[in-house]
Scaffold this motif. Structure first.
Motif, mmCIF file in Angstrom:
data_model
loop_
_atom_site.group_PDB
_atom_site.id
_atom_site.type_symbol
_atom_site.label_atom_id
_atom_site.label_comp_id
_atom_site.label_asym_id
_atom_site.label_seq_id
_atom_site.Cartn_x
_atom_site.Cartn_y
_atom_site.Cartn_z
ATOM 1 N N SER A 77 30.893 -68.876 -11.537
ATOM 2 C CA SER A 77 30.174 -68.933 -12.812
ATOM 3 C C SER A 77 28.909 -68.085 -12.758
ATOM 4 O O SER A 77 28.598 -67.370 -13.711
ATOM 5 C CB SER A 77 29.863 -70.375 -13.198
ATOM 6 O OG SER A 77 29.041 -70.992 -12.232
ATOM 7 N N GLN A 78 28.196 -68.116 -11.645
ATOM 8 C CA GLN A 78 26.983 -67.310 -11.517
ATOM 9 C C GLN A 78 27.316 -65.821 -11.549
ATOM 10 O O GLN A 78 26.656 -65.037 -12.215
ATOM 11 C CB GLN A 78 26.222 -67.672 -10.234
ATOM 12 C CG GLN A 78 24.846 -67.059 -10.123
ATOM 13 C CD GLN A 78 24.850 -65.623 -9.628
ATOM 14 O OE1 GLN A 78 25.768 -65.176 -8.956
ATOM 15 N NE2 GLN A 78 23.795 -64.888 -9.979
ATOM 16 N N ALA A 79 28.374 -65.425 -10.835
ATOM 17 C CA ALA A 79 28.771 -64.014 -10.809
ATOM 18 C C ALA A 79 29.151 -63.522 -12.200
ATOM 19 O O ALA A 79 28.903 -62.368 -12.548
ATOM 20 C CB ALA A 79 29.930 -63.815 -9.833
ATOM 21 N N ALA A 80 29.747 -64.399 -12.998
ATOM 22 C CA ALA A 80 30.165 -64.037 -14.353
ATOM 23 C C ALA A 80 29.018 -64.142 -15.362
ATOM 24 O O ALA A 80 29.168 -63.727 -16.504
ATOM 25 C CB ALA A 80 31.321 -64.933 -14.793
ATOM 26 N N GLY A 81 27.890 -64.735 -14.939
ATOM 27 C CA GLY A 81 26.769 -64.918 -15.859
ATOM 28 C C GLY A 81 26.949 -66.101 -16.794
ATOM 29 O O GLY A 81 26.327 -66.157 -17.855
ATOM 30 N N TRP A 82 27.782 -67.057 -16.411
ATOM 31 C CA TRP A 82 28.050 -68.240 -17.226
ATOM 32 C C TRP A 82 27.238 -69.400 -16.674
ATOM 33 O O TRP A 82 27.216 -69.636 -15.476
ATOM 34 C CB TRP A 82 29.529 -68.555 -17.223
ATOM 35 C CG TRP A 82 30.328 -67.501 -17.943
ATOM 36 C CD1 TRP A 82 30.253 -66.147 -17.767
ATOM 37 C CD2 TRP A 82 31.296 -67.702 -18.943
ATOM 38 N NE1 TRP A 82 31.116 -65.510 -18.594
ATOM 39 C CE2 TRP A 82 31.779 -66.435 -19.333
ATOM 40 C CE3 TRP A 82 31.818 -68.824 -19.551
ATOM 41 C CZ2 TRP A 82 32.754 -66.269 -20.301
ATOM 42 C CZ3 TRP A 82 32.798 -68.663 -20.516
ATOM 43 C CH2 TRP A 82 33.252 -67.394 -20.898
#
Length: 167
Positions: A77-82
């Protein structure tokens, strides 16, 4: 997604519904409505230690959440910006910290010993949120030549994000 119609179709037709798969599907399809629903339900997936289960545990289940799944959800989620809402995110980060520090243990079947690899994934996820410390690596045997590629990538990410890694 327009350049990868086969992958989009795969995610659209994907029949499985565990937390890992719902996370991958929502992010892979850029489906904000599915993500909003999922993170709204996320607290029901967490055990008392803040580690995630693949499916919401029964009310009599007190532990048993997965460090690997928790690290995956946080890192992906962090890598996707979510965003994950504060309360479940902080519970998950606390659970991973306790796992890395040895205050909680999770023993799952594996064809080979994987505790160091699982701890690396947890520390890497923690590093994405500024929660990793170099001292967390003290319980690991640093052996990149023996690790799977994913662990080497986690190790390199940790080295980039955690300034106080010894040596």
């Amino acid at each position: 997604a327009g350049a990868l119609p086969g992958i989009r179709r795969y995610f659209e037709q994907y029949p499985y519904r565990c937390l890992e798969q719902q996370t991958s599907r929502a992010i892979g399809l850029h489906d904000t409505a599915a993500w909003t629903r999922l993170v709204g339900e996320l607290p029901t997936y967490l055990d008392r230690d803040g580690l995630a289960h693949y499916f919401p545990p029964s009310s009599d289940s007190v532990g048993g959440g997965s460090d690997a799944l928790t690290a995956y959800v946080l890192a992906t989620s962090q890598a996707a910006g979510w965003k994950i809402p504060d309360a479940p995110r902080e519970a998950m980060l606390a659970g991973l910290t306790a796992f890395v520090e040895g205050r909680i243990q999770r023993n799952f079947w594996s064809p080979q010993k994987d505790l160091d690899v699982r701890k690396l994934a947890a520390i890497e996820a923690l590093s994405r949120y500024g929660k990793a410390q170099g001292r967390m690596l003290g319980s690991l045997t640093i052996a990149p030549n023996q690790w799977p590629t994913s662990a080497v990538i986690d190790w390199l990410s940790i080295l980039k994000r955690v300034p106080d890694v010894p040596q």
